[in-house]
Design a protein around this motif. Structure first.
Motif, PDB file in Angstrom:
ATOM      1  N   GLY C 154       1.003  -1.199  -0.116  1.00  0.00           N
ATOM      2  CA  GLY C 154      -0.176  -0.094  -0.049  1.00  0.00           C
ATOM      3  C   GLY C 154       0.705   1.157   0.088  1.00  0.00           C
ATOM      4  N   VAL C 155       0.345   2.431   0.464  1.00  0.00           N
ATOM      5  CA  VAL C 155       0.705   3.540   0.236  1.00  0.00           C
ATOM      6  C   VAL C 155       0.729   3.999   1.770  1.00  0.00           C
ATOM      7  N   ARG C 156       1.958   4.087   2.477  1.00  0.00           N
ATOM      8  CA  ARG C 156       2.244   4.407   3.754  1.00  0.00           C
ATOM      9  C   ARG C 156       1.799   6.117   3.935  1.00  0.00           C
ATOM     10  N   LYS C 157       2.804   6.714   3.186  1.00  0.00           N
ATOM     11  CA  LYS C 157       2.408   8.202   3.649  1.00  0.00           C
ATOM     12  C   LYS C 157       2.957   9.031   2.220  1.00  0.00           C
ATOM     13  N   ILE C 158       2.179  10.125   1.810  1.00  0.00           N
ATOM     14  CA  ILE C 158       2.418  10.825   0.808  1.00  0.00           C
ATOM     15  C   ILE C 158       2.937  12.186   0.987  1.00  0.00           C
ATOM     16  N   ASN C 159       4.223  12.673   0.624  1.00  0.00           N
ATOM     17  CA  ASN C 159       4.550  14.106   1.028  1.00  0.00           C
ATOM     18  C   ASN C 159       5.027  14.783  -0.160  1.00  0.00           C
ATOM     19  N   PHE C 160       4.922  16.169   0.004  1.00  0.00           N
ATOM     20  CA  PHE C 160       5.273  17.057  -1.006  1.00  0.00           C
ATOM     21  C   PHE C 160       6.399  18.044  -0.709  1.00  0.00           C
ATOM     22  N   VAL C 161       7.296  18.215  -1.539  1.00  0.00           N
ATOM     23  CA  VAL C 161       8.536  19.069  -1.187  1.00  0.00           C
ATOM     24  C   VAL C 161       8.586  20.287  -2.143  1.00  0.00           C
ATOM     25  N   GLY C 162       8.594  21.520  -1.477  1.00  0.00           N
ATOM     26  CA  GLY C 162       8.800  22.681  -2.543  1.00  0.00           C
ATOM     27  C   GLY C 162       7.576  23.337  -2.762  1.00  0.00           C
ATOM     28  N   PRO C 194       2.907   2.302 -10.127  1.00  0.00           N
ATOM     29  CA  PRO C 194       3.905   3.218 -10.862  1.00  0.00           C
ATOM     30  C   PRO C 194       3.040   4.032 -11.566  1.00  0.00           C
ATOM     31  N   ASP C 195       2.203   3.353 -12.799  1.00  0.00           N
ATOM     32  CA  ASP C 195       1.675   4.370 -13.779  1.00  0.00           C
ATOM     33  C   ASP C 195       0.695   5.110 -13.173  1.00  0.00           C
ATOM     34  N   LEU C 219       9.803  17.944 -10.238  1.00  0.00           N
ATOM     35  CA  LEU C 219      11.247  17.695 -10.401  1.00  0.00           C
ATOM     36  C   LEU C 219      11.402  16.152 -10.391  1.00  0.00           C
ATOM     37  N   SER C 220      10.836  15.553  -9.371  1.00  0.00           N
ATOM     38  CA  SER C 220      10.869  14.038  -9.176  1.00  0.00           C
ATOM     39  C   SER C 220       9.798  13.402  -8.468  1.00  0.00           C
ATOM     40  N   SER C 221       9.555  12.034  -8.643  1.00  0.00           N
ATOM     41  CA  SER C 221       8.460  11.584  -7.967  1.00  0.00           C
ATOM     42  C   SER C 221       8.949  10.194  -7.276  1.00  0.00           C
ATOM     43  N   VAL C 222       9.433  10.067  -6.008  1.00  0.00           N
ATOM     44  CA  VAL C 222      10.337   8.859  -5.790  1.00  0.00           C
ATOM     45  C   VAL C 222       9.257   8.088  -4.771  1.00  0.00           C
ATOM     46  N   ALA C 223       9.516   6.728  -4.947  1.00  0.00           N
ATOM     47  CA  ALA C 223       8.658   5.680  -4.146  1.00  0.00           C
ATOM     48  C   ALA C 223       9.779   4.813  -3.320  1.00  0.00           C
ATOM     49  N   GLU C 224       9.810   5.080  -2.005  1.00  0.00           N
ATOM     50  CA  GLU C 224      10.805   4.311  -1.477  1.00  0.00           C
ATOM     51  C   GLU C 224      10.145   3.040  -0.638  1.00  0.00           C
ATOM     52  N   LEU C 225      10.550   1.982  -0.520  1.00  0.00           N
ATOM     53  CA  LEU C 225       9.993   0.710   0.065  1.00  0.00           C
ATOM     54  C   LEU C 225       9.984   0.876   1.623  1.00  0.00           C
ATOM     55  N   THR C 226       9.095   0.621   2.559  1.00  0.00           N
ATOM     56  CA  THR C 226       9.421   1.041   3.679  1.00  0.00           C
ATOM     57  C   THR C 226      10.249  -0.522   4.227  1.00  0.00           C
ATOM     58  N   PRO C 227      11.100  -0.405   5.241  1.00  0.00           N
ATOM     59  CA  PRO C 227      11.828  -1.616   5.591  1.00  0.00           C
ATOM     60  C   PRO C 227      11.374  -2.951   5.685  1.00  0.00           C
ATOM     61  N   ASP C 228       9.991  -3.095   5.991  1.00  0.00           N
ATOM     62  CA  ASP C 228       9.324  -4.441   6.198  1.00  0.00           C
ATOM     63  C   ASP C 228       8.764  -4.529   4.749  1.00  0.00           C
ATOM     64  N   THR C 235       7.301  10.485  -2.431  1.00  0.00           N
ATOM     65  CA  THR C 235       7.580  11.938  -2.378  1.00  0.00           C
ATOM     66  C   THR C 235       7.622  12.641  -3.829  1.00  0.00           C
ATOM     67  N   TYR C 236       6.999  13.764  -3.698  1.00  0.00           N
ATOM     68  CA  TYR C 236       6.835  14.620  -4.969  1.00  0.00           C
ATOM     69  C   TYR C 236       7.652  15.877  -4.689  1.00  0.00           C
ATOM     70  N   THR C 237       8.648  15.992  -5.416  1.00  0.00           N
ATOM     71  CA  THR C 237       9.525  17.327  -5.255  1.00  0.00           C
ATOM     72  C   THR C 237       9.014  18.022  -6.544  1.00  0.00           C
ATOM     73  N   VAL C 238       8.581  19.329  -6.123  1.00  0.00           N
ATOM     74  CA  VAL C 238       7.867  20.157  -7.143  1.00  0.00           C
ATOM     75  C   VAL C 238       8.848  21.438  -7.283  1.00  0.00           C
ATOM     76  N   SER C 239       8.786  22.284  -8.506  1.00  0.00           N
ATOM     77  CA  SER C 239       9.455  23.632  -8.255  1.00  0.00           C
ATOM     78  C   SER C 239       8.374  24.486  -9.005  1.00  0.00           C
ATOM     79  N   GLU C 240       7.550  25.191  -8.057  1.00  0.00           N
ATOM     80  CA  GLU C 240       6.383  25.972  -8.525  1.00  0.00           C
ATOM     81  C   GLU C 240       6.745  27.388  -9.305  1.00  0.00           C
ATOM     82  N   GLY C 241       7.718  27.752  -9.358  1.00  0.00           N
ATOM     83  CA  GLY C 241       8.092  29.034 -10.027  1.00  0.00           C
ATOM     84  C   GLY C 241       7.212  30.196  -9.715  1.00  0.00           C
ATOM     85  N   GLN C 242       7.094  31.334 -10.861  1.00  0.00           N
ATOM     86  CA  GLN C 242       6.437  32.434 -10.385  1.00  0.00           C
ATOM     87  C   GLN C 242       4.951  32.474 -10.790  1.00  0.00           C
TER      88      GLN C 242
END
Lengths: 252, 126, 737
Positions: C154-162, C194-195, C219-228, C235-242
């Motif tokens: 499943g998806v434990r947590k979604i967070n956004f950066v930037g 992933p799609d 900028l990137s959308s990264v999915a890391e597997l939890t240890p278990d 995590t979605y990293t975005v650059s909003e710009g002006q």
């Protein structure tokens, strides 16, 4: 309803299995016969019976209108036993399996296309086999059917007074399907369309070709009247009543 | 409310037609100026036709053809333009198509067949 | 062994199922040829490509070419172990291998991959598959796939950066992937796919571009597997710009015949508004359609976007240029096994021979999809005979258009009811609609059959007929039952996307039955209980709402008139006007302020109006009161008599209850008001008929449950007459499953 999980898997001697299947086929139990023949092939793939069983399974599926299964079984038979004496029959039965799925001219003609190609296979690969005569006959029918499809679309456009679209459709019948039964009608309608556009010269030349090739056809007498203009006037105005009743009858 | 206008087919512009000179322009020239012909006459490759029409439709009434133009260009043996003539709506004759249809095989679907989906055999339909 | 010289004879060894003739057929050498290594190599390749053989080797001495083959075994049975999330049928449908087919290692490997792909798509990334082969006699094998499904990832947590302009909560509403939670049983959006994550990037981009952030980038959308290894962190990293505003908008035409300034009003973009990419696309569409309708076929309209960072504005110039001259040679419709060719072709905005226009092709695809007959509609262009001609191919995949619906429900007015419906929307492939409905309830029964032909007289006129029989129990309102049996001919037409008009002729036989003579009103008893109504009517509707089922934006208006008197016993003129306005207060359309108004007037031409023809107000159209709870009432028998004139209105605010949107639960606060007055044939003092305005306030809850809409309202009448019938609690739910 009858439980339909697969019959439990018991090993039986091949001749007993095969005869059982044959009896089912004779009793017109096509679905069960097909499964029984498949069972023969599965349990005894190396017996001489297995080869025949694949073919009989295909025939049973065909009789049961399960055309896709029939075609799969036939493809397997052809690839496993290309040199087998029954291969011409396999190609012929495959062509028939497509042929039986041809839908009417108002609908998709991909099956007609497949049927024509499969019939061509039979004619080309086994010209002197007893199947090629019937294959030629059926091929002419499929070609005629494809011409019927072109006419269907041509009439659709002509009814909506899209004369350019109609002309090109009727022309493609005359050029690509010269030997079909639709040519007289195509020529007659082409004459009508040219006339509707005011191209008297082209209309007369098309009617002349129609008269030359199909002097006796009613299409020619109608086109002749249209051009010469005697009884033609009755065919130029359609009363409101006619067009309304026509479209109501089209409903059903 | 205002009628919906629809233009059909290939309508060559007057200035384009002026660039075509009888006796000189070849099939290639005509194609460059007007593009491929809408259709070629059934029994004479040297007769090219450019057909177009404009219809106006008001609400749910029958669409009315307000303009129908046919440009006929015929070429001589040397592929040069021999005749260039135009026909308009008035030249056209109101023809009622024959309602005679060549029979084709293939079974019409009955309501039951559509509901239960087995479409039966093509050969039975003949 | 000498490997040259003539091949006298070919012997095939090791085959038992495949005949030697078959092997010879695939060889590229024959007796009499000279031995040539290259030919042998080709034969080797040919035999292997048949997939029939596990191993092939050649040996040649004294003119005898020996072909030794080891046949691949035949599969006897295929079984699966350890799978419970995906059933056997689902898995075996995906496999290439089947019983009685030749077993090859390559096919087994590719089937393993297929099974893993199936599990990945249903959110199980930790699944593993082991193929096991059991040898049987006669060179046959049984194939068993041992599956270990592992945990659902499943998806434990979604967070956004930037993200500065919008907080995480707002952005998580934009994307489709959601965090896993126990109550999300109905949706699989909480499984990692992933799609879907890549689709989320597109959703974010569109969202920001329509909110003024022209420079936005994911900028990137990264999915890391939890240890278990059971869930993912995304995590979605975005650059909003002006954030940009619209600068000046210009239309430039490179074709002298087209007057650019005349096209300016078509563009709804105003200077100073926040930049919005979708509005730019809409402007291009509007310009293309307008220019197309003026008869210019080959037009290419390109918006060129100039950003200037200092002023934070974007200038847009729409350049109209000459497009490539292409004509439609043919339109081919394929895949329509059931639907007739003309039912699809008549939706096409292009005719063979026309100038090609991509906007018309797009609109045609949209119209075919709106038929709702097809799972998928694929419209593509193929090269034509000559470079300036193209063939359009419409490839449709049909879906079942028959509907069989059973429903049950409960309403405060009409009690419990059951509903059964059969419908075929594409009858015989002609696009006609045939519908048969039965309703069986404690207070009314109904059977109706309706047929519609969408293209009557080959024009866009939806014509049809209805035949119905209805029995209504009005005992507690006006102590009589009413039966109606009738038929109707109707035709409808759309002047524009939003403006539609329909006409109807109705012939109906009406009868009152089991009138409770002791308790019925004198006026009712005065009416004869059998009568025939023959009426013509029309309805004009202007509907700009975003949806007719659950509108949250836009407005609509409807006018309808009925004139009875073309034969039959009744003659009256009835006019009804209805309207509604929906105003969303927030971007997600969860806070919606809506108002609805309705009024109607009926007057008998040469005789009195009847109770069943007059308007009943109360219940659904005036909450806080029973059905037919207000309006003229017989003083003696307390029966509702219906009013010749009525008006109702409602102001309502829908708001979210703070629960996540999956619950589709909405609260509402409302105030209803209205009145009804005017009766025929009443003696002085016999009837309460004040015509005063009634009003109520209340609140309620609406739930779009998977089984159907459910609504509960509590309302209190504040403006009322003492002879009115009030009602505080109102519940109804209708289920269709």
């Amino acid at each position: 309803c009858s439980s339909n999980e697969a019959p439990e898997y018991i090993e039986r001697p091949v001749s007993e299995l095969y005869n059982g299947a044959q009896d089912l086929l004779d009793a017109k139990e096509y679905q069960k016969a097909a499964e029984a023949f498949d069972e023969v092939e599965r349990q005894h793939p190396y017996s001489v019976w297995a080869t025949k069983a694949t073919l009989m399974a295909a025939y049973s599926y065909y009789q049961d209108n399960k055309y896709d299964d029939a075609i799969n079984a036939l493809d397997r038979f052809i690839s496993l036993h290309p040199a087998n004496p029954d291969v011409p029959y396999a190609y012929y039965l495959k062509a028939l399996s497509y042929y039986e799925q041809i839908s009417d001219v108002g609908r998709d003609q991909q099956m007609t296309q497949h049927a024509m190609e499969a019939l061509d296979d039979v004619i080309r690969r086994f010209p002197d086999s007893k199947y090629s005569r019937d294959a030629k006959l059926k091929k002419d029918l499929t070609v005629d059917h494809l011409a019927g499809k072109e006419m269907n679309v041509g009439r659709y456009y002509q009814d909506r007074q899209e004369f350019l679209a109609a002309i090109n459709r009727f022309k493609s019948v005359i050029e690509k399907y010269q030997t079909t039964t639709h040519v007289p009608e195509a020529l007659a309608r082409l004459t009508e369309c040219y006339l509707a556009l005011g191209l008297e010269g082209e209309a007369k030349r098309t009617a002349a070709v129609l008269g030359h090739n199909f002097p006796g056809s009613e299409y020619y007498s109608e086109s002749y009247d249209l051009l010469v203009g005697e009884g033609g006037t009755s065919r130029t105005e359609e009363s409101w009543w006619d067009s309304a009743t026509k479209s109501i009858t089209d409903l059903f | 409310c205002s009628p919906r206008i629809a233009t059909r087919g290939n309508a060559p512009e007057p200035e384009q037609l002026e660039q075509i000179t009888v006796g000189e322009s070849t099939k290639g020239d005509v194609t460059d100026i007007l593009g491929s012909p809408s259709t070629v006459a059934a029994f004479d490759e040297n007769v090219w036709l450019y057909i177009s029409k404009t219809t106006e439709t008001v609400a749910f009434f029958e669409p009315e053809t307000v303009q129908q133009k046919v440009v006929l260009i015929s070429f001589d043996a040397a592929n040069r333009v021999e005749i260039l003539s135009q026909y308009d709506l008035e030249d056209g004759k109101p023809v009622i198509p024959t309602d005679r249809v060549t029979p084709t095989a293939g079974r019409e679907m009955t309501i039951l067949q559509q509901l239960f989906g087995n479409l039966g055999r093509f050969s039975e339909g003949k | 062994q000498q490997n040259s010289g003539l091949i006298r004879e070919i012997q095939v060894e090791g085959n038992n199922r495949i005949e030697s003739a078959t092997v010879n057929a695939y060889l590229t050498v024959a007796p009499g040829d000279s031995y040539d290594a290259r030919q042998i190599n080709n034969s080797l390749k040919a035999l292997f490509s048949t997939g029939l053989f596990a191993d092939v080797s050649f040996s040649f001495n004294q003119g005898v070419l020996q072909v030794n083959v080891v046949e691949n075994p035949i599969i006897n049975r295929i079984a699966f172990e350890g799978n419970n999330r995906l059933k056997d049928e689902v898995l075996s449908a995906e496999l290439q291998l089947r019983p009685r087919v030749v077993y090859t290692r390559t096919k087994v490997q590719s089937d393993v991959q297929r099974i893993l792909e199936l599990y990945r798509r249903s959110g199980r990334f930790a699944a593993t598959v082991e193929p096991k082969v059991i040898q049987l006699e006669q060179n046959r094998v049984d194939l068993v796939f041992e599956v270990d499904e592992g945990e659902a990832t499943g998806v434990r947590k979604i967070n956004f950066v930037g993200n500065k302009a919008f907080d995480d909560g707002e952005l998580s509403e934009v994307i489709r992937t959601t965090e896993s939670a126990w109550w999300k049983i109905l949706t699989s959006d909480d499984n990692y796919d992933p799609d879907r994550v890549t689709f989320d990037r597109e959703l974010l981009r569109r969202f920001y571009l329509s909110a003024g952030y022209a420079d936005f980038q994911v900028l990137s959308s990264v999915a890391e597997l939890t240890p278990d290894r059971s869930d993912f962190f995304i995590t979605y990293t975005v650059s909003e710009g002006q954030r940009y505003e619209f600068g000046d908008i210009k239309v430039v035409s490179q074709i002298d015949k087209i007057d650019a300034d005349a096209l300016m009003p078509l563009i709804e973009i105003e200077k100073g508004e926040w930049y919005n990419a979708t509005m730019v696309d809409d402007a291009v569409d509007a310009l293309t359609t307008q220019v197309g309708d003026q008869g210019y076929a080959f037009i290419d309209i390109r918006p060129s976007v100039q950003r200037n960072r200092e002023t934070g504005t974007i200038d847009i110039t729409f350049t109209i240029a000459e497009g490539p001259k292409v004509y439609v040679e043919r339109i081919n419709v394929v895949g329509n096994v059931r639907t007739l060719d003309e039912v699809i072709r008549r939706e096409f905005r292009l005719v063979e021979g026309d100038a090609f226009s991509s906007s018309k092709m797009k609109r045609s695809k949209q119209r075919i999809e709106n038929l709702n007959f097809f799972k998928s509609v694929d419209v593509k262009t193929l090269p034509g005979q000559s470079p300036d001609q193209t063939v359009i191919e419409v490839d449709v995949e049909e879906k079942s258009t028959g509907e069989f619906s059973i429903g049950a429900g409960y309403g405060t007015d009409d009690g419990a009811f059951g509903q059964l419906g059969i419908r075929e929307r594409n009858l015989l492939g002609k696009g006609q609609d045939l519908r048969l409905n039965f309703t069986l309830g404690s207070s009314d029964q109904q059977i109706d059959l309706s047929f519609t032909e969408p293209y009557f007289l080959d024009r866009e006129i939806a014509a049809g007929f209805d035949v119905y029989r209805r029995e209504e129990d009005n005992q507690d309102e006006s102590s009589y039952d009413e039966e109606q049996t009738g038929g109707r001919l109707r035709a409808g037409f759309k002047y524009t996307e939003d403006l539609s008009h329909s006409f109807r002729y109705t012939l109906e036989q009406n009868s009152y039955s089991n009138i409770d003579t002791t308790d019925a009103s004198r006026l009712l008893l005065a009416e004869d209980s059998e009568f025939i109504e023959s009426s013509v009517g029309h309805t004009l509707t202007y509907d700009k709402r975003d949806s007719s089922v659950a509108p949250t934006d836009g407005y609509f208006g409807r006018l309808s008139n009925d004139f009875a008197g073309l034969g039959g016993d009744e003659s009256y003129i009835r006019t009804r006007v209805e309207g509604g306005y929906y105003y969303p207060l927030d971007r997600e359309h969860e806070w919606v302020l809506s108002t609805r108004v309705g009024t109607g007037y009926i007057f008998g031409l040469d005789d009195d109006t009847r109770i069943s023809q007059r308007f009943m107000v109360g219940g659904a159209n005036l909450r806080g009161f029973e059905s037919a709870g207000i309006g003229p009432r017989d003083k003696a028998t307390d029966d509702a008599l219906g009013g010749k004139l009525y008006y109702t209105g409602s102001v309502q605010m829908d708001f979210p209850l703070g629960l996540p949107s999956e619950f589709a639960l909405k609260g509402r606060v409302f105030s209803d008001f209205g009145s009804s007055e005017g009766v025929d044939g009443a003696r002085a003092g016999e009837v309460y008929d004040t015509g005063s305005i009634r009003g109520s306030v209340g609140f309620g809850v609406g739930w779009e449950s998977p089984f159907g809409p459910i609504g509960i309202d509590l309302s209190q009448a504040i403006l009322k007459e003492d002879h009115d019938k009030e009602e505080v609690f109102r519940l109804n739910f209708g289920t269709r499953f």
